[in-house]
Design a protein around this motif. Structure first.
Motif, short mmCIF file in Angstrom:
data_model
loop_
_atom_site.label_atom_id
_atom_site.label_comp_id
_atom_site.label_asym_id
_atom_site.label_seq_id
_atom_site.Cartn_x
_atom_site.Cartn_y
_atom_site.Cartn_z
N ARG A 1 6.81 -1.59 6.48
CA ARG A 1 5.67 -1.36 5.60
C ARG A 1 5.12 0.06 5.74
O ARG A 1 4.68 0.66 4.76
CB ARG A 1 4.60 -2.40 5.86
N ALA A 2 5.15 0.61 6.95
CA ALA A 2 4.73 2.00 7.12
C ALA A 2 5.66 2.92 6.35
O ALA A 2 5.22 3.86 5.69
CB ALA A 2 4.72 2.36 8.60
N ALA A 3 6.96 2.66 6.43
CA ALA A 3 7.93 3.47 5.69
C ALA A 3 7.67 3.40 4.19
O ALA A 3 7.70 4.42 3.50
CB ALA A 3 9.35 3.00 6.01
N ASP A 4 7.39 2.21 3.70
CA ASP A 4 7.07 2.06 2.28
C ASP A 4 5.79 2.81 1.92
O ASP A 4 5.71 3.41 0.84
CB ASP A 4 6.91 0.58 1.92
N ALA A 5 4.81 2.80 2.80
CA ALA A 5 3.53 3.45 2.53
C ALA A 5 3.65 4.97 2.48
O ALA A 5 2.97 5.62 1.69
CB ALA A 5 2.49 3.03 3.58
N ILE A 6 4.51 5.56 3.31
CA ILE A 6 4.59 7.02 3.38
C ILE A 6 5.70 7.62 2.53
O ILE A 6 5.71 8.83 2.32
CB ILE A 6 4.76 7.50 4.84
N ARG A 7 6.62 6.81 2.03
CA ARG A 7 7.78 7.32 1.30
C ARG A 7 7.40 8.24 0.14
O ARG A 7 7.93 9.33 0.00
CB ARG A 7 8.64 6.17 0.78
N ALA A 8 6.47 7.83 -0.70
CA ALA A 8 6.09 8.63 -1.87
C ALA A 8 5.47 9.96 -1.45
O ALA A 8 5.63 10.96 -2.15
CB ALA A 8 5.13 7.85 -2.75
N MET B 1 0.84 -1.18 0.00
CA MET B 1 0.00 0.00 0.00
C MET B 1 0.88 1.23 0.00
O MET B 1 1.86 1.31 0.72
CB MET B 1 -0.90 0.00 1.24
N GLU B 2 0.49 2.20 -0.79
CA GLU B 2 1.20 3.47 -0.85
C GLU B 2 0.20 4.60 -0.66
O GLU B 2 -0.80 4.66 -1.36
CB GLU B 2 1.89 3.61 -2.21
N LEU B 3 0.48 5.46 0.29
CA LEU B 3 -0.39 6.61 0.54
C LEU B 3 -0.06 7.69 -0.47
O LEU B 3 1.10 8.07 -0.64
CB LEU B 3 -0.20 7.12 1.95
N ARG B 4 -1.08 8.19 -1.14
CA ARG B 4 -0.89 9.19 -2.19
C ARG B 4 -1.27 10.61 -1.78
O ARG B 4 -0.81 11.56 -2.39
CB ARG B 4 -1.72 8.81 -3.42
N THR B 5 -2.12 10.73 -0.76
CA THR B 5 -2.58 12.07 -0.36
C THR B 5 -2.50 12.24 1.15
O THR B 5 -2.53 11.27 1.91
CB THR B 5 -4.05 12.30 -0.79
N VAL B 6 -2.45 13.48 1.56
CA VAL B 6 -2.47 13.81 2.98
C VAL B 6 -3.80 13.35 3.58
O VAL B 6 -3.84 12.89 4.72
CB VAL B 6 -2.21 15.31 3.20
N GLU B 7 -4.86 13.46 2.82
CA GLU B 7 -6.17 13.04 3.32
C GLU B 7 -6.18 11.55 3.67
O GLU B 7 -6.73 11.15 4.70
CB GLU B 7 -7.26 13.35 2.29
N GLU B 8 -5.58 10.71 2.82
CA GLU B 8 -5.48 9.28 3.13
C GLU B 8 -4.69 9.05 4.41
O GLU B 8 -5.07 8.24 5.26
CB GLU B 8 -4.80 8.52 1.98
N LEU B 9 -3.59 9.78 4.57
CA LEU B 9 -2.77 9.66 5.77
C LEU B 9 -3.54 10.13 7.00
O LEU B 9 -3.52 9.46 8.04
CB LEU B 9 -1.47 10.46 5.61
N MET B 10 -4.23 11.24 6.89
CA MET B 10 -5.02 11.74 8.01
C MET B 10 -6.08 10.73 8.42
O MET B 10 -6.30 10.49 9.61
CB MET B 10 -5.68 13.08 7.65
N ASP B 11 -6.73 10.11 7.44
CA ASP B 11 -7.74 9.09 7.75
C ASP B 11 -7.13 7.94 8.56
O ASP B 11 -7.72 7.46 9.53
CB ASP B 11 -8.37 8.54 6.47
N LEU B 12 -5.94 7.50 8.16
CA LEU B 12 -5.27 6.42 8.91
C LEU B 12 -4.90 6.87 10.32
O LEU B 12 -5.05 6.11 11.28
CB LEU B 12 -4.03 5.95 8.17
N LEU B 13 -4.41 8.08 10.42
CA LEU B 13 -4.03 8.58 11.75
C LEU B 13 -5.25 8.72 12.65
O LEU B 13 -5.18 8.41 13.84
CB LEU B 13 -3.27 9.90 11.61
#
Length: 150
Positions: free
Chosen positions: A78-85, A1-13
């Motif tokens: 996996r978290a590092a991989d998800a947020i890297r992009a 999984m790769e997070l593409r937007t801040v909104e996706e990251l905020m939802d996870l947080l």
């Protein structure tokens, strides 16, 4: 999984609310992952106010445990991989190396680990997640511009 937007990251947080993190070592009480992440980021903001990437690494660290429960090192990878992009290599590297106490730690990683430990027992109001949206957006925008240059 790769997070593409801040909104996706905020939802996870936001989804980290109510999830418990076990404190390392015997006798450690579990802490709420959401509150712990906010306190860690706030402590890093106080100690290193100009280092937004370090602060954000403290904030996003619990994403791995939410998406991949179990072994902290696997979740961190996996978290590092998800947020890297989205947030860049430095934030991803700090998140990846945080649970690995067998690796050499520079000043940034030591500051992150110290804030993480202090946040487990600190009793202060660290604000709300929404306070971090602008910082996340700035980092994401900066990384996107750098990515276009590479």
């Amino acid at each position: 999984m790769e997070l593409r937007t801040v909104e996706e990251l905020m939802d996870l947080l936001y989804a980290c609310r109510g999830t418990r993190e076990d404190r390392g070592g015997p006798g450690g009480a579990p802490v709420d992952a959401h509150d712990h992440a906010l306190r860690t980021a706030a402590l890093l903001r106080r100690g290193r106010p100009a280092d937004k990437e370090l602060q954000v690494a403290g904030l996003v660290r619990p994403v791995g445990r939410l998406l991949w429960p179990g072994e902290p090192a696997v979740g961190a990878d996996r978290a590092a991989d998800a947020i890297r992009a989205l947030l860049g290599e430095r934030v991803a590297g700090l998140v990846r190396r945080h649970p690995r106490h067998d690796l050499p730690a520079g000043d940034d990683l030591l500051a992150l680990r110290t804030a993480d430990e202090e946040a487990r027992t600190a009793g202060f109001d660290a604000g709300v997640l929404e306070d971090w949206r602008t910082v996340l957006e700035l980092l994401a925008a900066r990384h996107a511009r750098l990515g276009m240059v590479d």
